[in-house]
Scaffold this active site. Structure first.
Site, short mmCIF file in Angstrom:
data_model
loop_
_atom_site.label_atom_id
_atom_site.label_comp_id
_atom_site.label_asym_id
_atom_site.label_seq_id
_atom_site.Cartn_x
_atom_site.Cartn_y
_atom_site.Cartn_z
NE ARG A 72 5.17 10.52 4.95
CZ ARG A 72 3.93 10.73 5.35
NH1 ARG A 72 2.81 9.54 5.16
NH2 ARG A 72 3.56 11.53 6.14
CG ASP A 130 0.46 5.95 4.13
OD1 ASP A 130 -0.26 5.04 4.20
OD2 ASP A 130 1.43 6.22 4.81
CE1 TYR A 181 7.45 3.22 -0.86
CE2 TYR A 181 8.77 1.45 -0.12
CZ TYR A 181 7.46 1.74 -0.33
OH TYR A 181 6.20 1.00 -0.04
NE ARG A 232 -3.02 -2.30 2.89
CZ ARG A 232 -3.85 -2.51 4.06
NH1 ARG A 232 -3.58 -1.68 5.03
NH2 ARG A 232 -4.20 -3.85 4.18
#
Length: 245
Positions: free
Chosen positions: A197, A52, A110, A50
């Site tokens: 993050r 966000d 990422y 997933r």
């Protein structure tokens, strides 16, 4: 039934994340709706993971089962003709019946993009975090070197993360400067909620001298979210690639 693997890219700005949610615009919902129009039967999309709300993807991977005989090379065309402009199918492949986008993944990459210019780059404002402060990138690189390896990343995930096992393996955390842009690329077997993050937010605090590079091992060992830095905003993050054998 055929099993079709799709690689997709999307601008997450106007999506409420990847996973289908009632009455909200999501990547899974938009793609699933289009696929059902094409094949004429219900479709259940399996995603590699997933993302966000606000997070983007360059190489998200999904699979679905269908009785449709659409040639595999035609799937990007028949999907993209009616998909919204912020969601694109970039590749298709027929895979074995038991192949699974999430369970067969061996890792993910990422990338987080930071705009260090004095003023925001108007063309990157949706895809980078404007952070115009003086930073020592060398200190950030020194801190990032402590992160690869197999660790309990409790300190680097959201406090409300539901999974109990927070041990993950990071294989690389690389920083790269290109003009006023600074990218942080994280590669690993899997990631926890907000993990990248929070890593970025912590490295930014290292760059500004609020955390020293040699504190990173102690932050990891503490298994305490309060010890790490802030959570960097979602819009700077892109799921870059999903890795398979």
């Amino acid at each position: 039934m055929r099993n079709i693997k799709l690689t997709i890219s999307y601008d997450g700005t106007e999506f409420h994340g990847f996973q289908t949610q009632p009455n909200l615009r999501t990547v899974q919902g938009a793609l699933q709706g289009r696929l059902e129009e094409v094949v004429g039967h219900p479709v259940s999309i399996i995603g590699s993971g997933r993302t966000d709300a606000g997070v983007h993807a360059r190489g998200q991977v999904v699979n679905f089962h269908t009785s449709s005989r659409v040639p595999v090379e035609k799937w990007p065309i028949v999907c993209n003709v009616k998909l919204p402009n912020d969601l694109v199918v970039t590749a298709a492949e027929e895979v074995p019946e038991d192949w699974h986008a999430r369970f067969n993944a061996r890792g993910k990459v990422y990338r987080y993009l930071i705009d260090r210019g004095a003023y925001p780059d108007v063309f990157l404002r949706m895809y980078s975090y404007h952070y115009p402060y003086q930073m020592c990138v060398e200190r950030m690189i020194e801190a990032a070197a402590h992160l690869p390896g197999r660790h309990d990343f409790t300190s680097f995930c959201a406090a409300n993360t539901p999974v109990e096992d927070k041990v993950r393996t990071l294989t690389a955390v690389d920083l790269k400067e290109e003009g006023h842009l600074l990218s942080v690329t994280c590669r690993g077997e899997g990631f926890l909620y907000n993990m990248v993050r929070i890593i970025v937010g912590t490295l930014l605090e290292v760059g500004r001298g609020k955390i020293s590079p040699d504190q990173i091992p102690a932050i990891l060992q503490a298994c305490d979210r309060k010890r790490a830095g802030v959570t960097a905003p979602a819009h700077g993050l892109t799921m870059w690639e999903v890795l398979y054998d």
